[in-house]
Design an enzyme around this catalytic site. Structure first.
Site, PDB file in Angstrom:
ATOM      1  CB  CYS A 195      -0.874   0.012   1.240  1.00  0.00           C
ATOM      2  SG  CYS A 195      -1.788  -1.524   1.444  1.00  0.00           S
ATOM      3  CG  ASN A 226       2.786  -1.327   3.040  1.00  0.00           C
ATOM      4  OD1 ASN A 226       2.109  -2.284   2.663  1.00  0.00           O
ATOM      5  ND2 ASN A 226       3.967  -1.033   2.521  1.00  0.00           N
ATOM      6  N   GLY A 227       1.588  -3.555   5.312  1.00  0.00           N
ATOM      7  CA  GLY A 227       2.175  -4.760   5.885  1.00  0.00           C
ATOM      8  C   GLY A 227       1.069  -5.699   6.326  1.00  0.00           C
ATOM      9  CD  GLU A 268       9.227  -8.611 -19.063  1.00  0.00           C
ATOM     10  OE1 GLU A 268       9.019  -9.550 -18.275  1.00  0.00           O
ATOM     11  OE2 GLU A 268       8.923  -7.434 -18.812  1.00  0.00           O
ATOM     12  CE  LYS A 283       7.457   0.029 -11.040  1.00  0.00           C
ATOM     13  NZ  LYS A 283       7.357  -0.987 -12.088  1.00  0.00           N
ATOM     14  NE  ARG A 311       4.347   1.477  -1.625  1.00  0.00           N
ATOM     15  CZ  ARG A 311       5.454   0.785  -1.461  1.00  0.00           C
ATOM     16  NH1 ARG A 311       6.463   0.976  -2.262  1.00  0.00           N
ATOM     17  NH2 ARG A 311       5.548  -0.121  -0.516  1.00  0.00           N
ATOM     18  CD1 TRP A 362      -2.722  -4.298  -5.008  1.00  0.00           C
ATOM     19  CD2 TRP A 362      -2.114  -5.735  -3.414  1.00  0.00           C
ATOM     20  NE1 TRP A 362      -2.580  -5.534  -5.589  1.00  0.00           N
ATOM     21  CE2 TRP A 362      -2.204  -6.436  -4.639  1.00  0.00           C
ATOM     22  CE3 TRP A 362      -1.752  -6.447  -2.266  1.00  0.00           C
ATOM     23  CZ2 TRP A 362      -1.946  -7.795  -4.744  1.00  0.00           C
ATOM     24  CZ3 TRP A 362      -1.492  -7.805  -2.379  1.00  0.00           C
ATOM     25  CH2 TRP A 362      -1.581  -8.463  -3.603  1.00  0.00           C
ATOM     26  CG  HIS A 391       7.972 -31.959 -28.460  1.00  0.00           C
ATOM     27  ND1 HIS A 391       8.172 -33.152 -29.111  1.00  0.00           N
ATOM     28  CD2 HIS A 391       9.082 -31.208 -28.719  1.00  0.00           C
ATOM     29  CE1 HIS A 391       9.347 -33.143 -29.718  1.00  0.00           C
ATOM     30  NE2 HIS A 391       9.915 -31.965 -29.494  1.00  0.00           N
ATOM     31  CD  GLU A 437       2.981  -6.674 -16.142  1.00  0.00           C
ATOM     32  OE1 GLU A 437       2.821  -6.686 -14.924  1.00  0.00           O
ATOM     33  OE2 GLU A 437       4.109  -6.603 -16.658  1.00  0.00           O
ATOM     34  CE  LYS A 469       5.827  -5.770 -18.752  1.00  0.00           C
ATOM     35  NZ  LYS A 469       6.922  -5.931 -17.894  1.00  0.00           N
TER      36      LYS A 469
HETATM   37  C1  G6P Z   1       5.343  -6.957  -9.026  1.00  0.00           C
HETATM   38  C2  G6P Z   1       5.290  -6.045 -10.227  1.00  0.00           C
HETATM   39  C3  G6P Z   1       6.139  -6.613 -11.354  1.00  0.00           C
HETATM   40  C4  G6P Z   1       7.553  -6.840 -10.874  1.00  0.00           C
HETATM   41  C5  G6P Z   1       7.584  -7.750  -9.628  1.00  0.00           C
HETATM   42  C6  G6P Z   1       8.952  -7.768  -8.989  1.00  0.00           C
HETATM   43  O1  G6P Z   1       4.644  -8.120  -9.276  1.00  0.00           O
HETATM   44  O2  G6P Z   1       3.951  -5.864 -10.661  1.00  0.00           O
HETATM   45  O3  G6P Z   1       6.159  -5.695 -12.439  1.00  0.00           O
HETATM   46  O4  G6P Z   1       8.304  -7.413 -11.893  1.00  0.00           O
HETATM   47  O5  G6P Z   1       6.683  -7.246  -8.647  1.00  0.00           O
HETATM   48  O6  G6P Z   1       9.251  -6.488  -8.514  1.00  0.00           O
HETATM   49  P1  G6P Z   1      10.698  -6.015  -8.105  1.00  0.00           P
HETATM   50  O7  G6P Z   1      10.504  -4.639  -7.546  1.00  0.00           O
HETATM   51  O8  G6P Z   1      11.182  -6.982  -7.069  1.00  0.00           O
HETATM   52  O9  G6P Z   1      11.533  -6.036  -9.325  1.00  0.00           O
END
Ligand code: G6P
Length: 600
Positions: free
Chosen positions: A2, A98-99, A475, A595, A27, A72, A498, A482, A479
């Site tokens: 959060c 937060n936590g 990746e 994030k 966040r 969150w 396969h 998400e 992208k």
């Molecule tokens: C979250 C984000 C991702 C990110 C991952 C790891 O799930 O939505 O975009 O890759 O965390 O985050 P970090 O800050 O550890 O790279």
């Protein structure tokens, strides 16, 4: 994960809080709220919507202290009752948190037996009731006593109606940063919230608490013993945390990549050598490398394995941080563990790092945030210089992680004598030319936008590649998933036959990434296999490689094979961005995501 902001000072408090929360919305954004301290009574405002809704309802008169929160959800669904701040029985104590409070069920039962009334389903609500229980006129003292009772992770800001001049803040395992001003002070869970106001910060350590007033900050441990502050000046440019004319942060951050690569490379290549200031790894001690991360950082790790094995010839394992911890990993003094984390605060990554550390492994962190927990607990740190990344979907951080991994692979190779001068010079030359080539790759934007128009109607998309193009396909698929909510699946192209080939039907969109010269013919065969079954193929390939016979091509500049994924990442990021934008998705804040994920 959060977002928390607190302020005490002469500025319009609600504006500072709402502005800071907006900068932290990445966040979490399920709901939001703030508490304002005024003489005798707290003003509390909450919404289960976005910040713009909160802005409309706030009455900011007469406050010079306050705390805000974007949520969150972990315990309890998003709703006004579950939104922070949470209050005690009499609306005198307000807490944003937060936590996760692990023993909240037991505490809640005990407090209920003592007559406290709870309104929400959250774990947080036990904190204001504990403070109420212990309060005898001294707020810091009551907070310190309450902290003795709670287990789990927390970053909190506490206000009391009888102290409209003070914030009490505390940290354990969830980040909290104090921003130091003149006649005003700030606190926030992440640096971007502070950047417009101050760049002088103290990153709180676990077990620290502080009392913030206009006059100053008193830092103590949880038993009240005073601690000396350890402030430093953040070198991020405040403008980097603004959209600067772009429609979304994600698009801005994609376009910032050439600059981010230049900054990341700065000072790390001297002549023909890779150098990292203050890094002195006993490279001969390591018989194995383990790379850990989550999400995009894990994908960067998968690419890193190929770089390190190809250049430094050390065996590498890559693991998802949340899996690594619980599989009794074979890691010891002979292992170098590389932890990748943009934020440096991801709980799963921190847990995995500590597990590796406990087993005697040396830890090297690759992170974007100076002062983050990962950077402080690791033995060695390499910083990506991406600048603040605001969009939830990572782009420039991923790119700079790849650059750091390539540099690290070469650093290890040079120290082990595993690479000859000519080969090292070739990689270094290619790296120097990379920012301009990424600028060129950004010119695929128009073509990619057309593709996105077609893709936005689809439900399933495949991304296929071989060699280095496979982790890039992973990746690229992440992208797209998400931000556009389209189901996207990555496959190693050679593996389709396969099993997965059974899913290929007339018109199925497939993005084939075909940049690896040594695998070109094999990849072409794999593309023909899906094409023969009706797939609608788009190929990402180096310029000059005419692949019209197998599909529409998006051409990117050509460099050595090792670096091709850094260029093909660009159209893949743009494809995800435009598809989501055309579909009307909330590009920078995709549903259900955050994030910085500071819970396991
Ligand atoms: C979250 C984000 C991702 C990110 C991952 C790891 O799930 O939505 O975009 O890759 O965390 O985050 P970090 O800050 O550890 O790279």
């Amino acid at each position: 994960m959060c977002g928390i902001v607190g302020y005490v000072g002469p500025r319009p408090v609600a504006d500072v809080l709402l502005d800071g929360l907006e900068r932290l919305e990445y966040r979490g954004y399920d709901s939001a709220g703030l508490a304002l301290g005024r003489s005798g009574a707290l003003g509390v405002f909450k919404t289960d919507g976005r910040l713009r809704d909160l802005r409309e309802m706030v009455d900011a008169s007469g406050a010079n202290v306050g705390a805000g929160h974007t949520r969150w959800a972990t315990h309890g669904r998003p709703s006004i009752l579950n939104a922070h701040p949470h209050l005690d029985c009499h609306g005198q104590v307000a807490v944003v948190h937060n936590g996760i409070i692990e023993n909240y069920v037991q505490l809640r039962e005990e407090l209920t037996d003592q007559g406290h009334r709870f309104l929400s389903e959250t774990d947080t609500e036990v904190i204001p009731h504990l403070v109420e229980e212990y309060y005898q006129g001294d707020l810091p003292e009551a907070v310190a006593r309450a902290l003795q009772d709670v287990q789990g992770s927390l970053a909190i800001v506490v206000l009391h109606a009888e102290h409209p001049d003070m914030l009490v803040v505390a940290r354990r395992d969830s980040p909290l940063i104090i921003g130091l001003g003149q006649g005003e002070n700030y606190v926030a869970s992440d640096i971007p919230a502070l950047l417009p106001y101050t760049r002088d910060v103290h990153v709180m350590e676990n077990g620290e608490m502080a009392v913030l007033t206009q006059e100053g900050v008193k830092l103590t441990d949880w038993s009240g013993r005073e601690i000396k502050m350890n402030p430093y000046r953040v070198n991020w440019d405040p403008a980097q945390a603004e959209k600067e004319g772009y429609e979304h942060f994600m698009l801005k951050e994609i376009h910032e990549q050439p600059r981010a690569i230049e900054d990341t490379l700065k000072g790390k290549i001297k002549g023909s050598q890779v150098v990292f200031d203050s890094l002195d790894l006993p490279v001969d001690r390591f018989n194995k490398i383990v790379i850990l991360g989550c999400g995009t950082a894990w994908h960067a790790g998968l690419m890193g394995r190929k770089y390190i094995e190809a250049l430094a010839k050390i065996p590498v394992e890559v693991d998802i941080a949340s899996e690594f911890r619980y599989r009794d990993p074979m890691v010891d003094e002979g292992t170098l563990t590389i932890v990748i984390s943009q934020s440096g605060e991801t709980a799963d990554t921190l847990g995995a790092m500590r597990e590796a550390q406990r087993r005697g492994s040396r830890i090297l962190a690759i992170t974007n945030v100076v002062g983050s927990t990962v950077s402080r607990e690791a033995d060695d740190v390499i910083y990506t210089r991406a600048g603040p990344e605001i969009a939830v979907a990572s782009t420039k951080a991923y790119m700079t992680q790849l650059v750091c991994l390539l540099l690290l692979a070469l650093y290890l190779a040079q120290r082990r004598g595993a690479v000859d001068e000519g080969a090292a010079a070739e990689v270094l030359d290619a790296l120097r030319g990379l920012p301009d080539q990424v600028r060129e790759a950004l010119k695929t934007n128009g073509k990619v936008e057309d593709l996105a128009q077609r893709l936005q109607k689809e439900q399933h998309v495949f991304f296929i590649g071989r060699g280095l193009d496979y982790p890039l396909a992973m990746e690229a698929a992440l992208k797209l998933k998400e931000v556009s909510y389209i189901h996207a699946q990555p496959y190693p192209a050679g593996e389709m036959k396969h099993g997965t080939l059974a899913l290929v039907v007339e018109g199925l969109p497939i993005v084939a990434i075909a940049t690896q010269s040594a695998l070109r013919e094999k990849m072409l065969n794999n593309i023909k296999e899906v094409k023969a079954r009706g797939a609608d193929v788009v190929v990402i390939a180096p310029e000059g490689d005419d692949l019209d016979e197998v599909g529409e091509a998006v051409h990117i500049p050509r460099t050595m094979d090792l670096l091709m994924p850094l260029l093909s990442a660009v159209p893949c990021q743009l494809l995800a961005y435009h598809t989501a934008r055309i579909k009307g998705c909330d590009v920078d804040k995709p549903r259900n995501l955050a994030k910085s994920v500071t819970v396991e």
